[in-house]
Motif scaffolding. Structure first.
Motif, PDB file in Angstrom:
ATOM      1  N   GLY A 180       5.891  -0.659 -11.074  1.00  0.00           N
ATOM      2  CA  GLY A 180       4.715  -0.871 -11.903  1.00  0.00           C
ATOM      3  C   GLY A 180       3.648   0.173 -11.622  1.00  0.00           C
ATOM      4  N   ALA A 181       3.411   0.418 -10.339  1.00  0.00           N
ATOM      5  CA  ALA A 181       2.368   1.370  -9.970  1.00  0.00           C
ATOM      6  C   ALA A 181       2.728   2.783 -10.414  1.00  0.00           C
ATOM      7  CB  ALA A 181       2.120   1.322  -8.464  1.00  0.00           C
ATOM      8  N   SER A 182       4.017   3.121 -10.349  1.00  0.00           N
ATOM      9  CA  SER A 182       4.369   4.489 -10.744  1.00  0.00           C
ATOM     10  C   SER A 182       4.234   4.658 -12.259  1.00  0.00           C
ATOM     11  CB  SER A 182       5.769   4.861 -10.274  1.00  0.00           C
ATOM     12  OG  SER A 182       6.713   4.070 -10.909  1.00  0.00           O
TER      13      SER A 182
ATOM     14  N   TYR B  31      11.639   6.907 -15.650  1.00  0.00           N
ATOM     15  CA  TYR B  31      13.038   7.322 -15.476  1.00  0.00           C
ATOM     16  C   TYR B  31      13.281   8.024 -14.142  1.00  0.00           C
ATOM     17  CZ  TYR B  31      11.175  11.679 -17.443  1.00  0.00           C
ATOM     18  OH  TYR B  31      10.428  12.790 -17.687  1.00  0.00           O
ATOM     19  N   VAL B  32      12.226   8.527 -13.510  1.00  0.00           N
ATOM     20  CA  VAL B  32      12.369   9.062 -12.153  1.00  0.00           C
ATOM     21  C   VAL B  32      12.173   7.947 -11.127  1.00  0.00           C
ATOM     22  CG1 VAL B  32      11.458  10.708 -10.474  1.00  0.00           C
ATOM     23  CG2 VAL B  32      11.602  11.350 -12.859  1.00  0.00           C
ATOM     24  N   ALA B  33      11.294   7.011 -11.466  1.00  0.00           N
ATOM     25  CA  ALA B  33      10.994   5.921 -10.539  1.00  0.00           C
ATOM     26  C   ALA B  33      12.181   4.963 -10.350  1.00  0.00           C
ATOM     27  CB  ALA B  33       9.770   5.142 -11.030  1.00  0.00           C
TER      28      ALA B  33
ATOM     29  N   LEU C 126       0.835  -1.201   0.000  1.00  0.00           N
ATOM     30  CA  LEU C 126       0.000   0.000   0.000  1.00  0.00           C
ATOM     31  C   LEU C 126       0.875   1.258   0.000  1.00  0.00           C
ATOM     32  CD1 LEU C 126      -2.970   0.883   0.108  1.00  0.00           C
ATOM     33  CD2 LEU C 126      -2.694   1.132   2.573  1.00  0.00           C
ATOM     34  N   TRP C 127       1.929   1.244   0.845  1.00  0.00           N
ATOM     35  CA  TRP C 127       2.860   2.381   0.867  1.00  0.00           C
ATOM     36  C   TRP C 127       3.468   2.584  -0.517  1.00  0.00           C
ATOM     37  CZ3 TRP C 127       1.670   5.412   4.366  1.00  0.00           C
ATOM     38  CH2 TRP C 127       1.521   5.042   5.718  1.00  0.00           C
ATOM     39  N   ALA C 128       3.879   1.483  -1.119  1.00  0.00           N
ATOM     40  CA  ALA C 128       4.521   1.579  -2.441  1.00  0.00           C
ATOM     41  C   ALA C 128       3.583   2.216  -3.455  1.00  0.00           C
ATOM     42  CB  ALA C 128       4.961   0.191  -2.912  1.00  0.00           C
ATOM     43  N   ILE C 129       2.304   1.811  -3.402  1.00  0.00           N
ATOM     44  CA  ILE C 129       1.344   2.341  -4.373  1.00  0.00           C
ATOM     45  C   ILE C 129       1.054   3.814  -4.091  1.00  0.00           C
ATOM     46  CG2 ILE C 129      -1.042   2.156  -5.191  1.00  0.00           C
ATOM     47  CD1 ILE C 129      -0.727  -0.918  -4.609  1.00  0.00           C
ATOM     48  N   LEU C 130       0.916   4.153  -2.802  1.00  0.00           N
ATOM     49  CA  LEU C 130       0.669   5.560  -2.465  1.00  0.00           C
ATOM     50  C   LEU C 130       1.850   6.440  -2.885  1.00  0.00           C
ATOM     51  CD1 LEU C 130      -1.021   5.320   1.055  1.00  0.00           C
ATOM     52  CD2 LEU C 130      -2.077   5.906  -1.140  1.00  0.00           C
ATOM     53  N   LEU C 131       3.050   5.932  -2.636  1.00  0.00           N
ATOM     54  CA  LEU C 131       4.246   6.689  -3.032  1.00  0.00           C
ATOM     55  C   LEU C 131       4.271   6.879  -4.549  1.00  0.00           C
ATOM     56  CD1 LEU C 131       6.983   7.937  -2.198  1.00  0.00           C
ATOM     57  CD2 LEU C 131       8.006   5.685  -2.501  1.00  0.00           C
ATOM     58  N   SER C 132       3.899   5.822  -5.273  1.00  0.00           N
ATOM     59  CA  SER C 132       3.931   5.896  -6.735  1.00  0.00           C
ATOM     60  C   SER C 132       2.921   6.917  -7.264  1.00  0.00           C
ATOM     61  CB  SER C 132       3.650   4.537  -7.348  1.00  0.00           C
ATOM     62  OG  SER C 132       2.274   4.243  -7.222  1.00  0.00           O
ATOM     63  N   GLY C 133       1.784   7.049  -6.553  1.00  0.00           N
ATOM     64  CA  GLY C 133       0.764   7.990  -6.995  1.00  0.00           C
ATOM     65  C   GLY C 133       1.258   9.423  -7.025  1.00  0.00           C
TER      66      GLY C 133
ATOM     67  N   ILE D 202      14.545   6.087  -7.579  1.00  0.00           N
ATOM     68  CA  ILE D 202      13.844   6.006  -6.293  1.00  0.00           C
ATOM     69  C   ILE D 202      13.759   4.547  -5.847  1.00  0.00           C
ATOM     70  CG2 ILE D 202      11.647   6.436  -5.107  1.00  0.00           C
ATOM     71  CD1 ILE D 202      11.271   8.858  -6.961  1.00  0.00           C
ATOM     72  N   ALA D 203      13.420   3.668  -6.802  1.00  0.00           N
ATOM     73  CA  ALA D 203      13.348   2.237  -6.483  1.00  0.00           C
ATOM     74  C   ALA D 203      14.702   1.729  -6.001  1.00  0.00           C
ATOM     75  CB  ALA D 203      12.899   1.448  -7.712  1.00  0.00           C
ATOM     76  N   ALA D 204      15.769   2.177  -6.668  1.00  0.00           N
ATOM     77  CA  ALA D 204      17.105   1.710  -6.304  1.00  0.00           C
ATOM     78  C   ALA D 204      17.466   2.142  -4.883  1.00  0.00           C
ATOM     79  CB  ALA D 204      18.133   2.230  -7.309  1.00  0.00           C
ATOM     80  N   VAL D 205      17.122   3.387  -4.548  1.00  0.00           N
ATOM     81  CA  VAL D 205      17.500   3.863  -3.212  1.00  0.00           C
ATOM     82  C   VAL D 205      16.638   3.198  -2.133  1.00  0.00           C
ATOM     83  CG1 VAL D 205      16.060   5.948  -3.048  1.00  0.00           C
ATOM     84  CG2 VAL D 205      18.264   5.909  -1.935  1.00  0.00           C
ATOM     85  N   LEU D 206      15.373   2.910  -2.464  1.00  0.00           N
ATOM     86  CA  LEU D 206      14.525   2.195  -1.502  1.00  0.00           C
ATOM     87  C   LEU D 206      15.078   0.802  -1.246  1.00  0.00           C
ATOM     88  CD1 LEU D 206      10.906   3.075  -2.681  1.00  0.00           C
ATOM     89  CD2 LEU D 206      11.927   3.664  -0.486  1.00  0.00           C
TER      90      LEU D 206
END
Lengths: 171, 161
Positions: free
Chosen positions: A117-119, A93-95, A79-86, A98-102
């Motif tokens: 995927g969500a982003s 290319y921005v995601a 849920l956090w991942a999806i909210l963050l992606s929203g 962010i994914a790498a640092v997470l």
């Protein structure tokens, strides 16, 4: 060797663009136009995104990410991942950074894949835009079908890769 | 967009007030990461500028507007996978295509692959996630996009059972 090839392609490309601009070659001019418009739209977002990523790296504790998005996190992690992606702007290319640092901070692979995927599919500004051109039904169908598939496939991929001890190259 | 800048500036200032060293470190990380990824971004920009030249909008409209809807769906998903377009170009284009009678299924294949699958962003994705994940993710997302397109076709009554 690969580096030399890459640099020579860069040089060749820009020589071609320069040549086209001087001699008004249409193909080169159009390509240059595409290059510039994309370069501008990315340069508007990417540096800001990297500053935020930098702040994230120094301020957010590894334990926090591990607890909420790590191996032992609950479904809330998704849920956090999806909210963050929203709220992610730009595009994949921005995601990616962010994914790498997470992941570096301890988020598990399935959450990372869900975020990516969500982003791509549920950025809120984009969905508003989409539904205004293609109708809300179109957007809803796309969202309701793709989001569950994204989560399911992310869990499957994440579990398989984690079992085989796959490690993302560190940056 | 403006909000993003504002939020970033405010966060940097707050961070600076709380801890100067950490903030400088954060900015250094940002610069280092940015310069490291620049070649990949440049590669992507070069690719996209050429791809969009080869597949201009007129050509996309021409190819998606004619013929069998299943073949169009396949072509749409391939074009969507190869190209990269910001939403403010892609959705108006999809709107035009819809007015010309292109089925929702085809448009769904086009926009969903456009968003989820990125052959052009391959150099960047590989830098951050590694080549294996990049390939698996893109293949999976392509399959998802096709499923989404088919379901869209059913929902809008474009394909019967």
């Amino acid at each position: 060797m690969k580096k030399i090839l890459k640099i020579s392609i860069f040089i060749f490309y820009f020589l071609f663009i320069g040549f086209s601009l001087i001699f008004h070659l249409e193909s080169g001019e159009l390509i240059a136009q595409n290059f510039l418009s994309f370069a501008f739209s990315m340069l508007k977002i990417v540096p800001v995104a990297f500053v935020l990523i930098g702040l994230f790296e120094v301020w957010v504790k590894r334990e926090t990410i591990e607890k909420h998005l790590g191996d032992n996190s609950s479904w809330l992690g998704f849920l956090w991942a999806i909210l963050l992606s929203g709220t992610t702007v730009g595009g994949l290319y921005v995601a990616f950074p962010i994914a790498a640092v997470l992941h570096k901070k301890g988020a598990k692979l399935s959450v990372i894949f869900t975020y990516l995927g969500a982003s791509a599919i549920c950025r809120i500004p984009m969905m508003i835009f989409e539904s205004s051109f293609l109708g809300i039904k179109f957007t809803l169908v796309r969202l309701l079908v793709s989001l569950p598939l994204i989560i399911i496939s992310s869990v499957i991929m994440g579990n398989i890769l984690t079992k085989t001890n796959y490690a993302i190259a560190r940056h | 967009m403006l909000i993003l800048y504002l939020v970033t500036v405010i966060l940097v200032i707050i961070s600076f007030i709380i801890n100067k060293q950490k903030t400088i470190k954060a900015l250094k990380i940002a610069i280092k990461k940015f310069s490291k990824i620049m070649p990949a971004f440049l590669t992507m920009l070069i690719l996209i500028s050429i791809v969009l030249y080869v597949f201009p909008q007129e050509l996309i409209i021409k190819y998606l507007g004619i013929g069998n809807k299943y073949i169009s769906t396949l072509i749409a998903s391939l074009i969507g996978s190869i190209t990269l377009m910001p939403g403010f170009i892609a959705f108006p284009l999809a709107g035009i295509l819809h007015q010309q009678g292109v089925p929702y299924m085809v448009l769904s294949a086009f926009t969903t692959t456009l968003m989820l699958v990125g052959i052009i962003t391959f150099p960047i994705e590989r830098e951050f996630l590694g080549i294996k994940i990049t390939i698996i993710r893109n293949l999976t997302c392509f399959a998802i996009a096709i499923i989404v397109a088919i379901v869209t076709g059913f929902v809008f009554g474009e394909i019967g059972i």
